[in-house]
Design a protein around this motif. Structure first.
Motif, PDB file in Angstrom:
ATOM      1  N   TRP A 332      38.691  52.020  34.559  1.00 29.70           N
ATOM      2  CA  TRP A 332      39.558  50.837  34.501  1.00 29.70           C
ATOM      3  C   TRP A 332      39.474  49.914  33.079  1.00 29.70           C
ATOM      4  O   TRP A 332      40.193  49.184  33.069  1.00 29.70           O
ATOM      5  N   GLY A 373      44.507  50.803  46.931  1.00 25.73           N
ATOM      6  CA  GLY A 373      43.977  50.648  45.777  1.00 25.73           C
ATOM      7  C   GLY A 373      42.528  51.192  45.671  1.00 25.73           C
ATOM      8  O   GLY A 373      42.057  51.725  46.718  1.00 25.73           O
ATOM      9  N   TRP A 375      38.709  51.134  43.131  1.00 22.93           N
ATOM     10  CA  TRP A 375      37.970  50.391  42.373  1.00 22.93           C
ATOM     11  C   TRP A 375      38.196  50.949  40.893  1.00 22.93           C
ATOM     12  O   TRP A 375      38.138  50.236  40.061  1.00 22.93           O
ATOM     13  N   GLN A 378      41.606  49.785  39.362  1.00 24.06           N
ATOM     14  CA  GLN A 378      41.696  48.409  39.529  1.00 24.06           C
ATOM     15  C   GLN A 378      42.805  47.927  38.363  1.00 24.06           C
ATOM     16  O   GLN A 378      43.497  46.789  38.666  1.00 24.06           O
TER      17      GLN A 378
END
Length: 426
Positions: A332, A373, A375, A378
């Motif tokens: 991410w 969602g 991690w 994200q």
């Protein structure tokens, strides 16, 4: 001029030298094709096709579909994260072999140490209670740092235990069975506590999987011809261990295992979250240190923003100037959304501008994205709504960010992508 030279001259318009150059090029081309044909083949299986079916109609989908019936080969772009733990017990012989079969060109052994200071493959020093059957073996369970404690519904206390590699010897470690990572924190009994595999994984391949020492992993990877990506795990006991085993000795022992096995530095990519480990290798083992990977967790710093370079300490240029060549943040951190598309983050652009190579972690570590969602995704709240985002993200990482490799819990996907769009053989 000989008769054969005259014939060559007639065939090549009088330029015998040009004809000989042509033959040399032809021979080199034939040798290249022959060498490619000897590369280990890979078996990507059905998961890439499953992900393709979810991918919206697009140029990316067409290009990936076009190579479904190709022969696939091993790729260094495909890095096995703990082996293939989406379906196999992590850091086990079975998990490593599955990853290699799927075409991972680089395979990870996370390294921890035992009570007798031998190195073993474990994601964390104190995870044996959730990744092995140690709690089901009374004589070994007694040695755990914290024995099993049942859940207490009246107080809301979760079941717990803590078993570390440093609680037992390497021989005792090798006697264990590796299992899928997970525990049942509502359990009243040990037998129920160890049954905590997430429903989106599987226990189909968990019949007493073999845990691996570091030296065993080196021998396996060397025999299979794959590169090695060991991570020196953070000690979860006070260092120096037993008042004599220091962090520096720990870092050196990792390198010494490769030297003793005759593995050249070019085949080894040392990893650590601990910058002091990287500095140690750069200083005392520079041949290994020059391709060491710093696992970047600056995202845990207060005020960190992947889009704001001023929030990164140290800076990308400072890291490069210190001798670092490869940086590895989570997925991410490298991307963001812009006008409905996935694009590189300023972090990714700054790393490249500083001359750092990038490796990303960890693809397919997540539950199905349609369930909510995650991690690892994200920074993509609008895009990562189903598993087709795996392929979309992978394409941006490869083509726009320019990563040199991606860790995955199921290396078949990265192998498939690399064969289709990075180094196609057909």
């Amino acid at each position: 001029m000989s008769y054969s030279d005259i014939r060559l001259s007639l065939l090549w318009g009088g330029d015998v030298g040009g004809m000989m150059k042509f033959y040399w090029l032809l021979i080199m081309l034939m040798l290249l094709v022959a060498c490619q044909g000897t590369l280990p083949t890979a078996q990507p299986g059905v998961r890439p096709t499953y992900l393709l079916q979810q991918l919206p109609e697009s140029d990316l989908k067409q290009r990936l579909q076009a190579c479904q019936h190709n022969t696939f080969y091993r790729s260094d772009f495909s890095i096995a994260h703990r082996g293939a733990p989406l379906m196999f017990p992590e850091h086990s012989l079975e998990s490593y072999q599955a990853a290699i079969t799927m075409g991972a060109g680089m395979v990870e052994c996370d390294v921890a140490f035992t009570a007798d200071q031998q190195l073993v493959c474990r994601h964390a020093q104190c995870d044996l209670h959730q990744t092995t059957d140690i709690l089901l073996r009374p004589t070994l369970a007694e040695k755990c740092s914290q024995p099993f404690v049942a859940a207490d519904p009246t107080t809301g206390t979760s079941a717990s235990a803590r078993c570390c590699t440093s609680d037992i010897t390497v021989a005792e470690f090798s006697s264990l069975c590796a299992k899928m990572d997970g525990v049942n924190t509502a359990a009243q009994q040990v037998a129920d506590y160890v049954k905590g595999t997430p429903v989106w994984r599987t226990e189909l391949y968990t019949q007493c999987a073999k845990p691996m020492t570091h030296q065993e992993s080196v021998a396996l990877f060397k025999q299979q011809g794959v590169k090695m990506v060991p991570e020196l795990k953070q000690a979860e006991v006070p260092m120096p261990f037993n008042s004599r085993y220091s962090q520096q000795q720990y870092a050196q022992q990792l390198v010494d295992d490769y030297k003793a096995s005759g593995v050249p530095p070019s085949q080894v990519y040392l990893q650590s979250f601990n910058w002091q480990d990287i500095e140690y290798w750069l200083t005392f083992e520079p041949e290994f240190g020059r391709q060491a990977i710093w696992l970047d967790e600056r995202y845990e710093q207060p005020g960190f923003d992947a889009m704001q370079p001023d929030s990164w300490q140290p800076s990308m240029q400072q890291l490069k100037d210190a001798g670092l060549n490869i940086i590895a943040p989570p997925l991410w951190v490298l991307v963001t959304e812009q006008k409905g598309k996935i694009v590189p983050s300023r972090y990714a652009l700054a790393a490249k501008a500083a001359g750092l190579k990038i490796i990303a972690w960890s693809l397919e570590r997540s539950a199905p994205l349609k369930t909510g969602g995650d991690w690892y995704y994200q920074s993509l709240p609008l895009t990562a709504t189903d598993d087709s985002a795996v392929l979309q993200l992978l394409d941006v990482l490869a083509q726009d960010v320019g990563v040199i490799g991606v860790f995955s819990d199921w290396p078949a996907t990265t192998t498939y992508y690399a064969n289709c769009l990075l180094n196609p053989k057909h």
